[in-house]
Design a protein around this motif. Structure first.
Motif, PDB file in Angstrom:
ATOM      1  N   ALA A 197       0.834  -1.209   0.000  1.00  0.00           N
ATOM      2  CA  ALA A 197       0.000   0.000   0.000  1.00  0.00           C
ATOM      3  C   ALA A 197       0.866   1.255   0.000  1.00  0.00           C
ATOM      4  O   ALA A 197       0.552   2.247   0.650  1.00  0.00           O
ATOM      5  CB  ALA A 197      -0.946  -0.019   1.200  1.00  0.00           C
ATOM      6  N   GLY A 216       3.396   3.949  -2.647  1.00  0.00           N
ATOM      7  CA  GLY A 216       3.131   4.823  -3.791  1.00  0.00           C
ATOM      8  C   GLY A 216       2.737   4.052  -5.041  1.00  0.00           C
ATOM      9  O   GLY A 216       1.806   4.448  -5.752  1.00  0.00           O
ATOM     10  N   THR A 251       0.860  -2.752   7.067  1.00  0.00           N
ATOM     11  CA  THR A 251       0.304  -1.666   7.884  1.00  0.00           C
ATOM     12  C   THR A 251      -1.103  -1.357   7.377  1.00  0.00           C
ATOM     13  O   THR A 251      -1.280  -0.851   6.259  1.00  0.00           O
ATOM     14  CB  THR A 251       1.194  -0.405   7.740  1.00  0.00           C
ATOM     15  OG1 THR A 251       2.550  -0.798   7.914  1.00  0.00           O
ATOM     16  CG2 THR A 251       0.835   0.661   8.748  1.00  0.00           C
ATOM     17  N   ALA A 285       2.941  -5.192  -5.122  1.00  0.00           N
ATOM     18  CA  ALA A 285       3.477  -3.829  -5.112  1.00  0.00           C
ATOM     19  C   ALA A 285       4.311  -3.616  -3.846  1.00  0.00           C
ATOM     20  O   ALA A 285       4.315  -2.528  -3.278  1.00  0.00           O
ATOM     21  CB  ALA A 285       2.335  -2.824  -5.203  1.00  0.00           C
ATOM     22  N   THR A 286       4.986  -4.678  -3.404  1.00  0.00           N
ATOM     23  CA  THR A 286       5.969  -4.548  -2.321  1.00  0.00           C
ATOM     24  C   THR A 286       7.342  -4.892  -2.908  1.00  0.00           C
ATOM     25  O   THR A 286       7.415  -5.517  -3.965  1.00  0.00           O
ATOM     26  CB  THR A 286       5.690  -5.529  -1.149  1.00  0.00           C
ATOM     27  OG1 THR A 286       6.122  -6.842  -1.547  1.00  0.00           O
ATOM     28  CG2 THR A 286       4.247  -5.566  -0.732  1.00  0.00           C
ATOM     29  N   PRO A 287       8.421  -4.529  -2.196  1.00  0.00           N
ATOM     30  CA  PRO A 287       9.739  -4.908  -2.715  1.00  0.00           C
ATOM     31  C   PRO A 287      10.117  -6.345  -2.370  1.00  0.00           C
ATOM     32  O   PRO A 287      11.226  -6.779  -2.712  1.00  0.00           O
ATOM     33  CB  PRO A 287      10.687  -3.917  -2.026  1.00  0.00           C
ATOM     34  CG  PRO A 287       9.927  -3.269  -0.936  1.00  0.00           C
ATOM     35  CD  PRO A 287       8.491  -3.637  -1.031  1.00  0.00           C
ATOM     36  N   GLU A 302      14.089 -13.328   0.487  1.00  0.00           N
ATOM     37  CA  GLU A 302      13.285 -12.947   1.644  1.00  0.00           C
ATOM     38  C   GLU A 302      11.989 -13.746   1.558  1.00  0.00           C
ATOM     39  O   GLU A 302      11.447 -13.932   0.470  1.00  0.00           O
ATOM     40  CB  GLU A 302      12.978 -11.449   1.546  1.00  0.00           C
ATOM     41  CG  GLU A 302      12.417 -10.826   2.785  1.00  0.00           C
ATOM     42  CD  GLU A 302      12.152  -9.319   2.574  1.00  0.00           C
ATOM     43  OE1 GLU A 302      11.640  -8.714   3.504  1.00  0.00           O
ATOM     44  OE2 GLU A 302      12.443  -8.776   1.501  1.00  0.00           O
ATOM     45  N   PRO A 309       5.442 -12.607   2.974  1.00  0.00           N
ATOM     46  CA  PRO A 309       4.642 -12.585   4.203  1.00  0.00           C
ATOM     47  C   PRO A 309       3.263 -13.207   4.015  1.00  0.00           C
ATOM     48  O   PRO A 309       2.369 -12.987   4.815  1.00  0.00           O
ATOM     49  CB  PRO A 309       4.547 -11.085   4.513  1.00  0.00           C
ATOM     50  CG  PRO A 309       4.723 -10.408   3.205  1.00  0.00           C
ATOM     51  CD  PRO A 309       5.534 -11.289   2.325  1.00  0.00           C
ATOM     52  N   ILE A 367       8.157  -5.620  -9.555  1.00  0.00           N
ATOM     53  CA  ILE A 367       9.626  -5.700  -9.500  1.00  0.00           C
ATOM     54  C   ILE A 367      10.163  -6.095 -10.881  1.00  0.00           C
ATOM     55  O   ILE A 367       9.586  -6.947 -11.555  1.00  0.00           O
ATOM     56  CB  ILE A 367      10.045  -6.754  -8.443  1.00  0.00           C
ATOM     57  CG1 ILE A 367       9.665  -6.258  -7.047  1.00  0.00           C
ATOM     58  CG2 ILE A 367      11.535  -7.078  -8.528  1.00  0.00           C
ATOM     59  CD1 ILE A 367       9.847  -7.294  -5.947  1.00  0.00           C
ATOM     60  N   TYR A 368      11.258  -5.430 -11.301  1.00  0.00           N
ATOM     61  CA  TYR A 368      11.867  -5.796 -12.595  1.00  0.00           C
ATOM     62  C   TYR A 368      13.303  -6.292 -12.418  1.00  0.00           C
ATOM     63  O   TYR A 368      13.971  -6.662 -13.378  1.00  0.00           O
ATOM     64  CB  TYR A 368      11.821  -4.627 -13.580  1.00  0.00           C
ATOM     65  CG  TYR A 368      12.315  -3.324 -13.026  1.00  0.00           C
ATOM     66  CD1 TYR A 368      13.660  -3.018 -13.003  1.00  0.00           C
ATOM     67  CD2 TYR A 368      11.414  -2.402 -12.492  1.00  0.00           C
ATOM     68  CE1 TYR A 368      14.106  -1.832 -12.475  1.00  0.00           C
ATOM     69  CE2 TYR A 368      11.847  -1.211 -11.960  1.00  0.00           C
ATOM     70  CZ  TYR A 368      13.191  -0.926 -11.953  1.00  0.00           C
ATOM     71  OH  TYR A 368      13.629   0.249 -11.409  1.00  0.00           O
ATOM     72  N   MET A 385       5.983  -2.194 -17.050  1.00  0.00           N
ATOM     73  CA  MET A 385       5.462  -0.967 -16.442  1.00  0.00           C
ATOM     74  C   MET A 385       6.524   0.132 -16.479  1.00  0.00           C
ATOM     75  O   MET A 385       6.239   1.285 -16.827  1.00  0.00           O
ATOM     76  CB  MET A 385       5.041  -1.249 -14.999  1.00  0.00           C
ATOM     77  CG  MET A 385       4.640  -0.018 -14.217  1.00  0.00           C
ATOM     78  SD  MET A 385       4.078  -0.487 -12.565  1.00  0.00           S
ATOM     79  CE  MET A 385       3.900   1.105 -11.794  1.00  0.00           C
TER      80      MET A 385
END
Ligand code: NAP
Length: 289
Positions: free
Chosen positions: A136, A138, A161, A202-204, A210, A213, A229-230, A254
């Motif tokens: 959530a 940018g 969050t 849309a998270t890294p 890693e 979650p 991610i690219y 994108m």
């Protein structure tokens, strides 16, 4: 070959840090291909100097525009003379066009870039579809607004969050006729992933090794899975989705189309998409080796 002289028009990217940006590579490849006397430069600006830097671009005569990236996409808004209605709804600007001797006009091409990639490269039409966006920040906000504008039926936002997911929810429901549900990673995730057509990461998470979650096993072949991610082009999420037989799209498309849209705003010329794509792919291949 780019030839810099007194007539060269300048564009660039302002953010911090910028060591890893790929934008100069594909924009300069396009200028070169079209034989335009333009040059795209990185403009790394530390936060304490941001106010001075953004005033600086107003007064440099040959500056036509800049891309704005982290951490300034929101901070730049009050400095602009005009903001497109699309960027206003998103609440972030990633492209500035400098017009009429120093008027700064702000646009957001991230959402547009995402939608073009989704339809042209992914062959996915979001109208009346149910979408889950993970994250959530940018990018999530730009993607959520662009999808709402395209007429999706329902949006679910899953984020660590909850407050940030709630901020996007209230933005969407106050601007569009779209149902929005929010979840965090402690929610019932089976419910969160059920009846979903499109999943957007849309998270890294996935850029480096890693754990996700959320259980990647919840992805099925009915989902269309998109990772913003690219680098790497194939994240563990994309790999897992492919193994399930799901259709996938990585973030390169994108990145390419948001840049192409900025190129068109500045030059008024149709961007040579395939030249830009090849430059991006070559640069990523080089980085890998
Ligand atoms: P951002 O504003 O910093 O937001 C990041 C989001 O990811 C936040 O919602 C954050 O959750 C969540 N997050 C971060 N680390 C996490 C973790 N370990 N576990 C769970 N959630 C985590 O960043 P952004 O600008 O939206 O960018 C997000 C991603 O999109 C990045 O990978 C970026 O490279 C990519 N992107 C790609 C393009 C493209 O053109 N392809 C364009 C823009 C962005 P909290 O809210 O809880 O902090």
């Amino acid at each position: 070959m780019l030839k810099i002289n007194g007539k060269t028009k300048l564009v660039g990217i302002m953010g911090y840090p910028l060591e890893h940006t790929l934008s100069p590579i594909f924009h300069n490849a396009a200028f070169n291909y079209l034989d335009l006397n333009w040059c795209y430069i990185p403009i790394p600006v530390e936060e304490k100097f941001f106010d001075k830097a953004k005033e600086g671009i107003r007064v440099i005569k040959n500056f036509v525009g800049v891309n704005i990236t982290m951490p300034y996409k929101e901070k730049v808004l009050p400095c602009l003379d005009e903001i497109s209605s699309y960027a206003q709804v998103i609440g972030a600007v990633n492209t500035i066009h400098i017009v009429d001797n120093g008027r700064l006009v702000g646009y957001n091409t991230d959402g547009r870039g995402f939608l073009t990639a989704l339809s042209q490269d992914g062959g996915f039409n979001p109208k009346n579809k149910n979408v889950l966006i993970i994250g959530a920040g940018g990018a999530s906000r730009a993607v959520a607004v662009s999808l709402a504008l395209s007429g999706i039926k329902k949006l679910k936002i899953l984020n660590r969050t909850l407050d940030k997911a709630e901020a996007i929810r209230s933005k969407i429901i106050s601007n569009f006729a779209c149902e929005v549900e929010i979840f965090n990673f402690q929610s019932n995730l089976e419910n969160c992933f059920s009846s979903i057509d499109l999943i957007v990461n849309a998270t890294p998470v996935g850029m480096v090794k890693e754990e996700y979650p959320f259980p990647v096993e919840l992805i099925s072949r009915e989902h269309f899975v998109c990772d913003l991610i690219y680098e790497p082009l194939e994240t563990p999420l994309i790999r897992a989705a492919k193994e399930k037989g799901a259709k996938t799209l990585n973030g390169l498309n994108m990145l390419l189309y948001q840049g192409a849209a900025a190129f068109k705003i500045w030059t008024h010329i149709d961007p040579p998409i395939e030249v830009m794509r090849k430059a991006l792919e070559d640069a990523l291949e080089l980085k890998k080796n």
